[in-house]
Write a protein that holds these residues in place. Structure first.
Motif, PDB file in Angstrom:
ATOM      1  N   PRO A  18      48.686 -24.678  58.958  1.00  0.00           N
ATOM      2  CA  PRO A  18      49.398 -24.374  57.704  1.00  0.00           C
ATOM      3  C   PRO A  18      49.805 -22.903  57.583  1.00  0.00           C
ATOM      4  O   PRO A  18      50.859 -22.602  57.014  1.00  0.00           O
ATOM      5  N   ILE A  19      48.995 -21.998  58.127  1.00  0.00           N
ATOM      6  CA  ILE A  19      49.369 -20.581  58.092  1.00  0.00           C
ATOM      7  C   ILE A  19      50.621 -20.351  58.930  1.00  0.00           C
ATOM      8  O   ILE A  19      51.551 -19.656  58.511  1.00  0.00           O
ATOM      9  N   MET A  21      52.877 -22.560  59.678  1.00  0.00           N
ATOM     10  CA  MET A  21      53.979 -23.211  58.970  1.00  0.00           C
ATOM     11  C   MET A  21      54.462 -22.333  57.807  1.00  0.00           C
ATOM     12  O   MET A  21      55.670 -22.172  57.612  1.00  0.00           O
ATOM     13  N   SER A  22      53.556 -21.742  57.068  1.00  0.00           N
ATOM     14  CA  SER A  22      53.920 -20.895  55.931  1.00  0.00           C
ATOM     15  C   SER A  22      54.631 -19.624  56.381  1.00  0.00           C
ATOM     16  O   SER A  22      55.647 -19.231  55.789  1.00  0.00           O
ATOM     17  N   GLN A  25      58.118 -20.457  57.360  1.00  0.00           N
ATOM     18  CA  GLN A  25      58.980 -20.662  56.196  1.00  0.00           C
ATOM     19  C   GLN A  25      59.355 -19.334  55.544  1.00  0.00           C
ATOM     20  O   GLN A  25      60.493 -19.160  55.099  1.00  0.00           O
ATOM     21  N   LEU A  26      58.422 -18.404  55.490  1.00  0.00           N
ATOM     22  CA  LEU A  26      58.734 -17.079  54.939  1.00  0.00           C
ATOM     23  C   LEU A  26      59.778 -16.368  55.788  1.00  0.00           C
ATOM     24  O   LEU A  26      60.725 -15.772  55.257  1.00  0.00           O
ATOM     25  N   ALA A  73      52.908 -27.199  63.675  1.00  0.00           N
ATOM     26  CA  ALA A  73      53.634 -26.740  62.491  1.00  0.00           C
ATOM     27  C   ALA A  73      55.030 -27.365  62.441  1.00  0.00           C
ATOM     28  O   ALA A  73      55.482 -27.805  61.376  1.00  0.00           O
ATOM     29  N   TYR A  77      56.076 -29.976  59.461  1.00  0.00           N
ATOM     30  CA  TYR A  77      57.227 -29.687  58.606  1.00  0.00           C
ATOM     31  C   TYR A  77      58.234 -30.840  58.653  1.00  0.00           C
ATOM     32  O   TYR A  77      58.720 -31.294  57.615  1.00  0.00           O
TER      33      TYR A  77
END
Length: 96
Positions: A18-19, A21-22, A25-26, A73, A77
């Motif tokens: 999740p990190i 993936m985040s 996205q950022l 990731a 997504y």
């Protein structure tokens, strides 16, 4: 050369992916990366995260798990996006 024992654990599945993936996205949002390069960005973020943070003491383990983080990731997504689109279309049939 001995190959390391690589264990996937709670850290890998619940925190690292999740990190990655985040962060992807950022980067996608603030750097305006073209869509075709987003999977490459996720893979690079996964490799950097794994090599320099989670497996910093063994390069081979870092590379192997970095690929895992990046591709997990990407898959997560894609799955969430497909689920969201399907759910939205199911609730509003006129969007089909």
């Amino acid at each position: 050369m001995d190959f390391p024992t690589i264990h996937t654990n709670f850290w890998d599945a619940v925190i690292a992916v999740p990190i990655v993936m985040s962060i992807t996205q950022l980067i996608k949002t603030f750097v305006n990366v073209p869509k075709k390069y987003v999977p490459t960005v996720a893979l690079v973020v996964g490799l950097i995260f794994s090599i320099f943070i989670s497996h910093r003491h063994h390069l081979f383990a870092g590379i192997f798990m970095g690929w895992f983080y990046g591709y997990a990731a990407i898959g997560s997504y894609a799955s969430l996006k497909t689920l969201f689109i399907s759910f939205r279309n199911h609730k509003n049939p006129q969007h089909q």
